[in-house]
Enzyme design. Sequence first.
Site, mmCIF file in Angstrom:
data_model
loop_
_atom_site.group_PDB
_atom_site.id
_atom_site.type_symbol
_atom_site.label_atom_id
_atom_site.label_comp_id
_atom_site.label_asym_id
_atom_site.label_seq_id
_atom_site.Cartn_x
_atom_site.Cartn_y
_atom_site.Cartn_z
ATOM 1 N N ALA A 66 0.874 -1.176 0.000
ATOM 2 C CA ALA A 66 0.000 0.000 0.000
ATOM 3 C C ALA A 66 0.905 1.218 0.000
ATOM 4 O O ALA A 66 2.052 1.151 0.467
ATOM 5 C CB ALA A 66 -0.863 -0.017 1.253
ATOM 6 N N GLY A 112 0.459 -4.876 0.938
ATOM 7 C CA GLY A 112 -0.750 -4.896 0.101
ATOM 8 C C GLY A 112 -0.528 -5.589 -1.237
ATOM 9 O O GLY A 112 -1.489 -6.074 -1.841
ATOM 10 N N GLU A 115 -0.905 -9.168 -0.446
ATOM 11 C CA GLU A 115 -2.336 -9.356 -0.136
ATOM 12 C C GLU A 115 -3.176 -9.363 -1.426
ATOM 13 O O GLU A 115 -4.131 -10.128 -1.553
ATOM 14 C CB GLU A 115 -2.809 -8.253 0.823
ATOM 15 C CG GLU A 115 -2.204 -8.437 2.212
ATOM 16 C CD GLU A 115 -2.500 -7.277 3.139
ATOM 17 O OE1 GLU A 115 -2.109 -6.137 2.786
ATOM 18 O OE2 GLU A 115 -3.123 -7.494 4.186
ATOM 19 N N GLU A 135 4.420 -5.324 7.406
ATOM 20 C CA GLU A 135 3.694 -4.244 8.081
ATOM 21 C C GLU A 135 4.148 -4.000 9.522
ATOM 22 O O GLU A 135 4.166 -2.855 9.974
ATOM 23 C CB GLU A 135 2.183 -4.530 8.067
ATOM 24 C CG GLU A 135 1.517 -4.284 6.727
ATOM 25 C CD GLU A 135 1.581 -5.457 5.761
ATOM 26 O OE1 GLU A 135 2.328 -6.413 6.022
ATOM 27 O OE2 GLU A 135 0.871 -5.411 4.738
HETATM 28 N N1 COA Z 1 4.631 3.069 -0.624
HETATM 29 C C1 COA Z 1 5.014 4.212 -1.192
HETATM 30 N N2 COA Z 1 6.128 4.338 -1.924
HETATM 31 C C2 COA Z 1 6.874 3.224 -2.093
HETATM 32 C C3 COA Z 1 6.518 1.987 -1.537
HETATM 33 C C4 COA Z 1 5.329 1.928 -0.777
HETATM 34 N N3 COA Z 1 4.904 0.798 -0.228
HETATM 35 N N4 COA Z 1 7.476 1.075 -1.877
HETATM 36 C C5 COA Z 1 8.383 1.730 -2.627
HETATM 37 N N5 COA Z 1 8.030 3.027 -2.756
HETATM 38 C C6 COA Z 1 8.735 4.092 -3.485
HETATM 39 C C7 COA Z 1 9.960 4.586 -2.728
HETATM 40 O O1 COA Z 1 9.575 5.562 -1.749
HETATM 41 C C8 COA Z 1 10.764 5.158 -3.866
HETATM 42 O O2 COA Z 1 10.217 6.403 -4.226
HETATM 43 P P1 COA Z 1 11.179 7.703 -4.460
HETATM 44 O O3 COA Z 1 12.099 7.279 -5.581
HETATM 45 O O4 COA Z 1 10.240 8.795 -4.823
HETATM 46 O O5 COA Z 1 11.910 7.895 -3.171
HETATM 47 C C9 COA Z 1 10.498 4.201 -5.010
HETATM 48 O O6 COA Z 1 9.273 3.555 -4.697
HETATM 49 C C10 COA Z 1 11.581 3.146 -5.189
HETATM 50 O O7 COA Z 1 11.729 2.451 -3.961
HETATM 51 P P2 COA Z 1 13.153 2.256 -3.225
HETATM 52 O O8 COA Z 1 12.875 2.029 -1.777
HETATM 53 O O9 COA Z 1 14.064 3.375 -3.574
HETATM 54 O O10 COA Z 1 13.656 0.926 -3.936
HETATM 55 P P3 COA Z 1 14.692 -0.139 -3.339
HETATM 56 O O11 COA Z 1 15.046 -1.033 -4.474
HETATM 57 O O12 COA Z 1 15.770 0.538 -2.606
HETATM 58 O O13 COA Z 1 13.840 -0.979 -2.248
HETATM 59 C C11 COA Z 1 11.904 -2.152 -1.414
HETATM 60 C C12 COA Z 1 12.771 -1.782 -2.655
HETATM 61 C C13 COA Z 1 10.651 -2.881 -1.939
HETATM 62 C C14 COA Z 1 12.690 -3.092 -0.495
HETATM 63 C C15 COA Z 1 11.520 -0.867 -0.667
HETATM 64 O O14 COA Z 1 10.964 0.061 -1.599
HETATM 65 C C16 COA Z 1 10.516 -1.065 0.432
HETATM 66 O O15 COA Z 1 10.842 -1.573 1.490
HETATM 67 N N6 COA Z 1 9.246 -0.640 0.229
HETATM 68 C C17 COA Z 1 8.223 -0.671 1.216
HETATM 69 C C18 COA Z 1 7.703 -2.074 1.415
HETATM 70 C C19 COA Z 1 6.660 -2.115 2.484
HETATM 71 O O16 COA Z 1 6.903 -1.890 3.648
HETATM 72 N N7 COA Z 1 5.429 -2.423 2.071
HETATM 73 C C20 COA Z 1 4.326 -2.571 2.956
HETATM 74 C C21 COA Z 1 3.529 -1.334 2.994
HETATM 75 S S1 COA Z 1 2.150 -1.557 4.093
#
Ligand code: COA
Length: 260
Positions: A66, A112, A115, A135
């Site tokens: 999400a 999400g 999910e 989460e």
């Molecule tokens: N919500 C909003 N933005 C998200 C996102 C999310 N769940 N997951 C990734 N993004 C965005 C990042 O903020 C980044 O945006 P920016 O370039 O404007 O800063 C972009 O997507 C790329 O993500 P980034 O984190 O730079 O990539 P990465 O390869 O370093 O890491 C992940 C990849 C998936 C490990 C990391 O993005 C992450 O942990 N995301 C969140 C996962 C999460 O907790 N999901 C559950 C949400 S309830």
Amino acid sequence: MNYQNILSVSKNGITTITIDRPSKLNALNKDTIDELHQAFSIANQDKNIKVIIITGSGDKAFVAGADISEFADFDVEEGSNLAAQGQELLFDFIENLETPVIAAINGFALGGGLELAMSCHFRVASTNAKMGLPEVSLGVIPGYGGTQRLPQLVGKGRAMEMIMTAGMIDANQALAYGLVNHIQAQEELLTVCEKIAIKISRNSSVAISAAIKAINANFKDGINGFGVEIEEFGNCFGTEDFKEGTTAFLNKRRANFPGQ
Ligand code: COA
């Protein structure tokens, strides 16, 4: 239909819906959830569409969760509404759709995103896929059905560990857990899903919808799944598809189901 966050393409009885926010790793914001609801509704109402495939844009993510930026300042009521509306509009909606839905997990499927994949009828993953419900690392729990569907798919102990550790599993582990049915090289993922979809679309769509209903009944509180199966089984005998399927078998020819 013009969408801002998704693409929906229909060909040969298959609709492929692609979440198209690659710069945000296809994170699910409210608009994306609304558009997905519309795209799934339209495909489901079109009797020519026999299977829906959902995937993510780019080669990195199915959906990274999400959209955290949208709910970071929510209060208790807003949090509860977010989960309730999302579940109703998208996750429960997909699970209970008459048309079969395959998730093609082409990279990260987190929060999400996992999910969403779990609300689909089954999942195929690319070799680079990574799945998890992180989460609790954000101080919240899965709210789009993750605490319910993950234990259904992988068992209670594995779900507990995945949710408590907030860790990710790779495609091989997901296959071993039964979370995904197949693993494919990323460039082959959609082709393989389409092949499965074609196989499905040769069968009676009416009977498939009835089977989805009966199988889902096994996971619903207060509903006797065997009773639903009996009712759906009986209903099939009143369909054109049943007449065609049995007649074709007895005449030693391939059935050509009217889907009614
Ligand atoms: N919500 C909003 N933005 C998200 C996102 C999310 N769940 N997951 C990734 N993004 C965005 C990042 O903020 C980044 O945006 P920016 O370039 O404007 O800063 C972009 O997507 C790329 O993500 P980034 O984190 O730079 O990539 P990465 O390869 O370093 O890491 C992940 C990849 C998936 C490990 C990391 O993005 C992450 O942990 N995301 C969140 C996962 C999460 O907790 N999901 C559950 C949400 S309830």
